[in-house]
Design a protein around this motif. Sequence first.
Motif, PDB file in Angstrom:
ATOM      1  N   ASN A 149       0.791  -1.225   0.000  1.00 55.95           N
ATOM      2  CA  ASN A 149       0.000   0.000   0.000  1.00 55.95           C
ATOM      3  C   ASN A 149       0.828   1.282   0.000  1.00 55.95           C
ATOM      4  O   ASN A 149       1.911   1.345   0.585  1.00 55.95           O
ATOM      5  CB  ASN A 149      -0.881   0.031   1.253  1.00 55.95           C
ATOM      6  CG  ASN A 149      -1.965  -1.010   1.226  1.00 55.95           C
ATOM      7  OD1 ASN A 149      -3.101  -0.722   0.886  1.00 55.95           O
ATOM      8  ND2 ASN A 149      -1.613  -2.241   1.578  1.00 55.95           N
ATOM      9  N   LYS A 287      -4.819   3.949   6.931  1.00 54.95           N
ATOM     10  CA  LYS A 287      -5.544   3.826   5.668  1.00 54.95           C
ATOM     11  C   LYS A 287      -4.572   3.681   4.521  1.00 54.95           C
ATOM     12  O   LYS A 287      -3.682   4.506   4.327  1.00 54.95           O
ATOM     13  CB  LYS A 287      -6.427   5.055   5.440  1.00 54.95           C
ATOM     14  CG  LYS A 287      -7.313   4.949   4.191  1.00 54.95           C
ATOM     15  CD  LYS A 287      -8.222   6.152   4.045  1.00 54.95           C
ATOM     16  CE  LYS A 287      -9.116   6.018   2.816  1.00 54.95           C
ATOM     17  NZ  LYS A 287     -10.002   7.195   2.645  1.00 54.95           N
ATOM     18  N   ASP A 289      -4.034   2.677   0.218  1.00 56.09           N
ATOM     19  CA  ASP A 289      -4.786   2.822  -1.030  1.00 56.09           C
ATOM     20  C   ASP A 289      -5.369   1.505  -1.520  1.00 56.09           C
ATOM     21  O   ASP A 289      -6.381   1.494  -2.228  1.00 56.09           O
ATOM     22  CB  ASP A 289      -3.926   3.475  -2.114  1.00 56.09           C
ATOM     23  CG  ASP A 289      -2.729   2.633  -2.513  1.00 56.09           C
ATOM     24  OD1 ASP A 289      -2.363   1.695  -1.766  1.00 56.09           O
ATOM     25  OD2 ASP A 289      -2.125   2.914  -3.566  1.00 56.09           O
ATOM     26  N   GLY A 292      -7.532  -0.206   2.181  1.00 57.20           N
ATOM     27  CA  GLY A 292      -8.569   0.616   2.785  1.00 57.20           C
ATOM     28  C   GLY A 292      -8.241   0.921   4.235  1.00 57.20           C
ATOM     29  O   GLY A 292      -7.082   1.083   4.600  1.00 57.20           O
ATOM     30  N   SER A 293      -9.266   0.977   5.071  1.00 51.51           N
ATOM     31  CA  SER A 293      -9.084   1.348   6.477  1.00 51.51           C
ATOM     32  C   SER A 293      -8.802   0.128   7.343  1.00 51.51           C
ATOM     33  O   SER A 293      -9.483  -0.900   7.236  1.00 51.51           O
ATOM     34  CB  SER A 293     -10.339   2.057   7.004  1.00 51.51           C
ATOM     35  OG  SER A 293     -10.575   3.253   6.291  1.00 51.51           O
TER      36      SER A 293
END
Length: 337
Positions: A149, A287, A289, A292-293
């Motif tokens: 991420n 978070k 990309d 997500g969270s």
Amino acid sequence: MDRVNVGLIGFGTVGTGLVKILQENGKVLEKRLGVPLVLKRIVDQDLVRDRGVQVNPALLSSKVSDILEDPEISIVVELIGGLEPARTFVLQAIGQGKHVVTANKALLAVHGAEIFRAAEEAGVDIGFEGSVGGGIPIIRSMKEGLVANRIQAIFGILNGTSNYILTEMTQKGMKFSEVLKRAQELGYAEADPTFDVEGIDTAHKLCILLSLAYGVQVKLDDIYTEGITGITPLDIEYAKELGYAIKLLAIAKADGGLIEARVHPTLVPAEHLLSTVAGPFNAIFVKGDAVGSTMFYGAGAGMMATGSAVVSDLVELARNLRLGASRRVPLLSYQRE
């Protein structure tokens, strides 16, 4: 290799937790590692205080050289805290070709660039899982679990003392000074709580997370830092009426190539999970990309929680030693340019 020898510098609260875990879970750790982790030497200035754990007196010493100059010790654990002499001991251990484990967030925030550079040049590893979030495995998650991420944001409750104080003020309507005194009586706050309540401890930890998330070394002075000493019961009541909780947050955001980093009391929406984190617990919302969270929650400090994180580093480094490998994962997640 029939064992991995460890030297411990600092037999305080976390050091005691480390010893207890090695004693109580030693057999399980040996099965997971393949060889025993052996605590060969413990160095501390106070060798007589009762710590509630039985240790062979032959292991105890007041001389750091008994660890640093012992060729049989492969991993040095630094748990004395503060900047000096911790920095000197860590650099000396690296200079002796020893791997290092530390939970010292202040040391890494202030002298991390120097220490990590020395480790790379010496070809050794540094484990620092216990430096942020106590027993929460956030360091390893940032370095490996979330490696796919681009990290878009981090919001962290990273100081248990401040979170306990804000929780009590919120739930009982007490003043800051009253709750602080109670926190000190319960052992949640130091006699001098400045680092905790002024946000400095949180900023130290944010420096480390910034390095892992974005590959940048940020100076502590560059992070806007504001503590909770000015928060009043009236502030908290107004926040409640508007549907918010007040939390001391470490905040990092990446936007268009720029990185934003700050520490201050923040209005957190009541429906957000961070608003429900109570007492001395920590939580880090991350978070990415792709993923997500995500949120990581748990005990942010303490003998056994931080001791657990230190042992996780010991096992990781010992596994590398058994394979004759080091620096399998870049120390700060990114390869040096």
